[in-house]
Design an enzyme around this catalytic site. Structure first.
Site, PDB file in Angstrom:
ATOM      1  N   LYS A 207       4.509 -10.513   8.981  1.00 47.26           N
ATOM      2  CA  LYS A 207       3.651 -10.362   8.229  1.00 47.26           C
ATOM      3  C   LYS A 207       2.321 -10.010   8.816  1.00 47.26           C
ATOM      4  O   LYS A 207       1.551  -9.067   8.552  1.00 47.26           O
ATOM      5  CB  LYS A 207       3.336 -11.643   7.023  1.00 47.26           C
ATOM      6  N   CYS A 261      -6.719  -8.687   2.735  1.00 47.49           N
ATOM      7  CA  CYS A 261      -5.520  -8.619   3.795  1.00 47.49           C
ATOM      8  C   CYS A 261      -5.668  -8.126   5.142  1.00 47.49           C
ATOM      9  O   CYS A 261      -5.520  -8.889   6.106  1.00 47.49           O
ATOM     10  CB  CYS A 261      -4.260  -8.029   3.037  1.00 47.49           C
TER      11      CYS A 261
HETATM   12  N1  SAJ Z   1      -8.208   2.192   4.898  1.00 48.58           N
HETATM   13  C1  SAJ Z   1      -8.660   3.071   5.780  1.00 48.58           C
HETATM   14  N2  SAJ Z   1      -7.880   4.254   6.106  1.00 48.58           N
HETATM   15  C2  SAJ Z   1      -6.712   4.503   5.832  1.00 48.58           C
HETATM   16  C3  SAJ Z   1      -5.952   3.546   5.146  1.00 48.58           C
HETATM   17  C4  SAJ Z   1      -6.948   2.455   4.466  1.00 48.58           C
HETATM   18  O1  SAJ Z   1      -9.898   2.942   6.151  1.00 48.58           O
HETATM   19  O2  SAJ Z   1      -6.073   5.582   6.393  1.00 48.58           O
HETATM   20  C5  SAJ Z   1      -8.721   1.006   4.329  1.00 48.58           C
HETATM   21  C6  SAJ Z   1      -9.149   1.117   2.820  1.00 48.58           C
HETATM   22  O3  SAJ Z   1      -9.953   1.855   2.340  1.00 48.58           O
HETATM   23  C7  SAJ Z   1      -9.160  -0.264   2.664  1.00 48.58           C
HETATM   24  C8  SAJ Z   1      -8.235  -0.989   3.566  1.00 48.58           C
HETATM   25  O4  SAJ Z   1      -8.139  -0.130   4.628  1.00 48.58           O
HETATM   26  O5  SAJ Z   1     -10.692  -0.623   2.582  1.00 48.58           O
HETATM   27  C9  SAJ Z   1      -7.216  -1.586   3.180  1.00 48.58           C
HETATM   28  O6  SAJ Z   1      -6.323  -0.927   2.370  1.00 48.58           O
HETATM   29  P1  SAJ Z   1      -4.875  -0.655   2.282  1.00 48.58           P
HETATM   30  O7  SAJ Z   1      -4.485   0.295   1.056  1.00 48.58           O
HETATM   31  O8  SAJ Z   1      -4.405   0.070   3.479  1.00 48.58           O
HETATM   32  O9  SAJ Z   1      -4.039  -2.019   1.979  1.00 48.58           O
HETATM   33  P2  SAJ Z   1      -4.187  -3.514   1.121  1.00 48.58           P
HETATM   34  O10 SAJ Z   1      -5.312  -4.138   1.737  1.00 48.58           O
HETATM   35  O11 SAJ Z   1      -4.577  -2.794  -0.304  1.00 48.58           O
HETATM   36  O12 SAJ Z   1      -2.991  -3.932   1.104  1.00 48.58           O
HETATM   37  C10 SAJ Z   1      -2.265  -4.362   2.310  1.00 48.58           C
HETATM   38  C11 SAJ Z   1      -0.856  -3.824   2.247  1.00 48.58           C
HETATM   39  N3  SAJ Z   1      -0.273  -3.924   4.082  1.00 48.58           N
HETATM   40  C12 SAJ Z   1      -0.089  -2.649   4.617  1.00 48.58           C
HETATM   41  O13 SAJ Z   1       0.230  -1.525   4.045  1.00 48.58           O
HETATM   42  C13 SAJ Z   1       0.724  -2.973   5.842  1.00 48.58           C
HETATM   43  C14 SAJ Z   1       0.070  -4.383   1.623  1.00 48.58           C
HETATM   44  O14 SAJ Z   1       1.523  -3.953   1.648  1.00 48.58           O
HETATM   45  C15 SAJ Z   1       0.127  -5.902   1.858  1.00 48.58           C
HETATM   46  O15 SAJ Z   1       1.050  -6.710   1.096  1.00 48.58           O
HETATM   47  C16 SAJ Z   1      -1.180  -6.532   1.694  1.00 48.58           C
HETATM   48  O16 SAJ Z   1      -2.286  -5.671   2.629  1.00 48.58           O
HETATM   49  C17 SAJ Z   1      -1.372  -8.005   1.632  1.00 48.58           C
HETATM   50  O17 SAJ Z   1      -1.622  -8.640   0.885  1.00 48.58           O
HETATM   51  O18 SAJ Z   1      -1.521  -8.427   3.032  1.00 48.58           O
END
Ligand code: SAJ
Length: 405
Positions: A207, A261
């Site tokens: 995880k 997360c």
């Molecule tokens: N972000 C960027 N650039 C990108 C992608 C995302 O700057 O190319 C930023 C987003 O704007 C945001 C942050 O990253 O601020 C996180 O967003 P996200 O959509 O990547 O993820 P979360 O936090 O909504 O959810 C994540 C997911 N993990 C992965 O994709 C590996 C989800 O599957 C997990 O269940 C969740 O964390 C968790 O609960 O741990």
């Protein structure tokens, strides 16, 4: 084969409530436990206290049918699922994981745990936490040789929780092979993805690894964005071109990493092995540092135009949601306001905010001299949106205006 009728879900937040509702809809009798009386009262009325698409309808249905009910204490069950928060300890230095809620929840269920029961931890946790649960249960007099204890991390994306709870592959890490097998069979009742069995420590690390992988890759994109800015290169164009290579897939830069997360979990790895988790730690620092860089860039633009009004477009932690928790965009808007700059804050997914006054996109664009785009909300991607920015200083930190190559 263990017969499962009743499931007790401890912690009814972003993961616990959707999981409880899904289990109830899958034929189990579900007893949800939460220490917050208001949460319990809300759920027992068939209502929800969190924002997640389609969750309201399913909770309303299972509560009305009697298959889900909530209480402030845990109830006897065949399966206990712990879905409580795992925050940080406050203090100096790198963040340190705090598993106090997990241990308190374990002590709360201990008097109810009987031979043959399953005890499952879903909360993101440092390696070794599932073993700590076993120790706590044993200390409370539970014969842990007769109980199946496992770690099964949630992997859902906020905004798509109900779909991903069912469709995603799941990792089940048992303290014993028998535990992995019993808990794996339980998940196969309601998960359509694969249920992959392993040991608890591997599952815990898995995880943390998933979210660190994403953090590190976003850090690479964020680092590139700063390097490109210094050399007058359009980072969005650069990444789109580099991604044409069949084995390159660079993520997108932004104002930093938000949510509860990805910006948190890597620290759980660093805390256990700071000597060796060098890249993982650095990625966290790069992503957090990107937010400060964005604030500095806006400050610089504001200094060049004394008295300028600054529109901050987007406050949520990612596109097309209303969730502001740990949002870098929000951090930028607050930092600019604290510096005494005149800001016009826009969050199209929210109508109001307790600490920050919000304006509509139209109001902001009418008045602003400087436009700062912080989140790639769909409203800012509309063809024609960029035409409305003519004559203003535009700082696009999320590639909303980037042209396809
Ligand atoms: N972000 C960027 N650039 C990108 C992608 C995302 O700057 O190319 C930023 C987003 O704007 C945001 C942050 O990253 O601020 C996180 O967003 P996200 O959509 O990547 O993820 P979360 O936090 O909504 O959810 C994540 C997911 N993990 C992965 O994709 C590996 C989800 O599957 C997990 O269940 C969740 O964390 C968790 O609960 O741990």
């Amino acid at each position: 084969m263990v017969m499962i009728e009743q499931v007790c879900v401890v912690g009814l937040g972003y993961i616990g409530l959707p999981t409880a509702a899904l289990l109830a809809a899958s034929g189990f009798r579900v007893l949800g436990a939460d220490i917050d009386e208001r949460v319990v009262a809300t759920i027992n009325q068939g209502l929800i206290h969190i924002v997640e698409p389609d969750l309201d309808g399913i909770v309303h249905k299972v509560v009305a049918e009697g298959s889900l009910s909530a209480a402030t204490t845990a109830q006897p069950a065949d399966v206990f699922m712990l879905c409580v928060p795992t925050p940080f300890h406050d203090g100096e230095g790198d963040p340190q994981p705090n598993i106090d809620y997990v241990l308190a929840a374990t002590r709360a269920i201990a008097p109810l745990v009987r031979p043959g029961n399953l005890v499952i931890l879903e909360s993101t946790s440092p390696v070794g936490t599932t073993e700590r649960i076993a120790e706590e249960l044993q200390a409370a007099g539970v014969d842990i040789g007769q109980v199946h204890i496992a770690y099964c991390p949630e992997r859902v994306l906020p905004g798509k929780i109900l779909t991903e709870l069912v469709e995603n592959d799941r990792i089940v890490g048992g303290l014993t092979e028998a535990a992995a097998s019993a808990v794996g069979s339980f998940y196969r009742h309601f998960v359509r993805g694969r249920v992959l069995e392993t040991d608890a420590r591997t599952a815990e690390m898995c995880k943390l690894t998933e979210n660190s992988f994403r953090d590190l890759n976003i850090a690479f994109a964020n680092e590139l964005s700063v390097i490109c800015d210094n050399q007058d290169i359009d980072v969005w164009k650069l990444i789109a071109l580099a991604n044409c290579h069949p084995r390159v897939n660079i993520l997108q830069p932004g104002p930093g990493v938000g949510g509860h997360c990805i910006a948190v979990d890597p620290w759980f790895i660093v805390a256990r092995d700071p000597q060796n988790a060098r890249l993982i730690r650095q990625a966290r620092l790069v992503n957090d540092g990107k937010t400060d860089w964005v604030v500095a860039k806006v400050r610089e633009a504001a200094q060049a135009q004394q008295g300028a009004k600054i529109a901050c477009l987007g406050l949520a932690f990612k596109p097309d949601i209303d969730d502001l928790r740990e949002s870098p965009a929000m951090e930028v808007a607050l930092a600019l306001a604290e510096e005494g700059l005149e800001t016009l804050n826009v969050e199209p997914n929210l109508s109001q905010h307790p600490d920050l006054s919000l304006v509509t996109i139209d109001e902001a664009l009418e008045q602003a001299d400087i436009v700062v785009i912080l989140v790639r909300h769909r409203q800012f991607l509309d063809p024609g949106f960029s035409d409305r920015l003519a004559g203003k200083t535009v700082l696009d930190f999320c590639g909303a205006l980037a042209q396809p190559v």
